[in-house]
Design a protein around this motif. Sequence first.
Motif, short mmCIF file in Angstrom:
data_model
loop_
_atom_site.label_atom_id
_atom_site.label_comp_id
_atom_site.label_asym_id
_atom_site.label_seq_id
_atom_site.Cartn_x
_atom_site.Cartn_y
_atom_site.Cartn_z
N ARG A 60 0.83 -1.21 0.00
CA ARG A 60 0.00 0.00 0.00
C ARG A 60 0.86 1.26 0.00
O ARG A 60 0.58 2.22 -0.73
N VAL A 108 -9.93 6.28 -2.51
CA VAL A 108 -9.58 5.22 -1.59
C VAL A 108 -8.92 4.11 -2.39
O VAL A 108 -9.49 3.63 -3.36
N GLY A 152 -6.36 -1.26 0.85
CA GLY A 152 -6.54 -1.26 2.30
C GLY A 152 -7.97 -1.28 2.75
O GLY A 152 -8.26 -1.59 3.91
N ASP A 153 -8.92 -0.97 1.87
CA ASP A 153 -10.33 -1.05 2.22
C ASP A 153 -10.97 -2.20 1.46
O ASP A 153 -10.30 -2.93 0.73
N ASP A 154 -12.29 -2.39 1.63
CA ASP A 154 -12.96 -3.48 0.93
C ASP A 154 -13.07 -3.24 -0.57
O ASP A 154 -13.25 -4.16 -1.35
N GLY A 155 -12.98 -2.00 -0.96
CA GLY A 155 -13.01 -1.66 -2.38
C GLY A 155 -12.34 -0.32 -2.60
O GLY A 155 -12.22 0.49 -1.68
N ALA A 156 -11.87 -0.11 -3.81
CA ALA A 156 -11.26 1.18 -4.15
C ALA A 156 -12.34 2.15 -4.62
O ALA A 156 -13.39 1.75 -5.12
N GLY A 200 -5.72 -2.12 -5.91
CA GLY A 200 -6.25 -3.25 -5.15
C GLY A 200 -6.00 -4.57 -5.83
O GLY A 200 -5.19 -4.69 -6.75
N ASP A 203 -6.16 -9.04 -4.80
CA ASP A 203 -6.35 -10.06 -3.78
C ASP A 203 -5.09 -10.91 -3.70
O ASP A 203 -4.30 -10.97 -4.67
#
Length: 341
Positions: free
Chosen positions: A24, A38, A41-45, A136, A138
């Motif tokens: 990140r 964003v 680091g979050d659930d979605g960009a 992002g 996975d």
Amino acid sequence: MPPRPAKKHSAKSRSEFAFIAQLRRKAFAAARSSGVVVGIGDDGAIVCPRTRARLIVAADMLIEEIDFRREWTNATQLGHKALAVSLSDIAAMGARARWALVALGVPHDVWQTDFLDRFYRGLLALARQSGVALIGGDLSRSPDRIVIDSIVLGEAQRPVLRSGARPGDLLFVTGALGGAAAGLRLLKAGATLPPRSAAARLIRRHFLPRPRLSWGRYLAEERLATAMIDISDGLSSDLAHLCRESGVGATIDAALIPVDPLIVRSSLHDVDPLRLALDGGEDFELLFTVRPRDVRRLPRELDGVRAVRIGEVTARRQLVLIRDGQKIPLRPGGFVHFNGR
């Protein structure tokens, strides 16, 4: 040219969350200047597309033992290629690449080394060169092979499709063809090569493709290309894809095809360079069509890369190759995923 040995990490020192936090930080600087609200680091960009631009999404996979072998592969080069293959699709749509997501499945033995650190070093280097922010993806454990899924999002005011070619349009390709396939053959032969030899440079073309983003954007923004596709499966196959989508045929001249000159200077003496250019694949050059009246507006080169005319679009739905004055049917001979090649 075997890859350098991977450095081992201890089981306690290799934390998934620490690795993601490190990634990140590395991706943050590019993200701030690319419309990212964003990122990792979050659930979605969250991103901010440009007003009225169309969002283009391209995805590609690289599977160990199908698309690459670990014993051949420099991890930094693999990171470059993982992003480059999707960037090439964005280029073929005439879009500006903006954001990337990369999902990885790696075996435990790979996770315990610095392979991923070097993989992302190569990926982020190309991302910076291309103006792309990594936002992002996975990371997961796989049983025994590396699996890479690369997604790039781009923007275009006027995307170029495969379906716009019309009879009478002229066919062009960027760069040179056959070099990546020649490099793969040399890898399979297991040759030990001097770093600056023609053969070593061909192997680099296999590992380090250069997506033609400048050409793609220019052809779209200047409304020059009527149809476009990137050459990933091979010229013969990708020409067939373009013609099928456009409902046309094509005639190409073997003497005009820009065969990579390094092939004849390498140690590959038992192959036909033209066949490599036609069927080899993984050149990631652009194949596009232009109306005759617009040809004069094509630049001689962009970023040091030329585009040359190789043939013409025809109304009859067949592919023809002119070689040594003879017209012969051109059959798609490039890569097919499920035919056992």
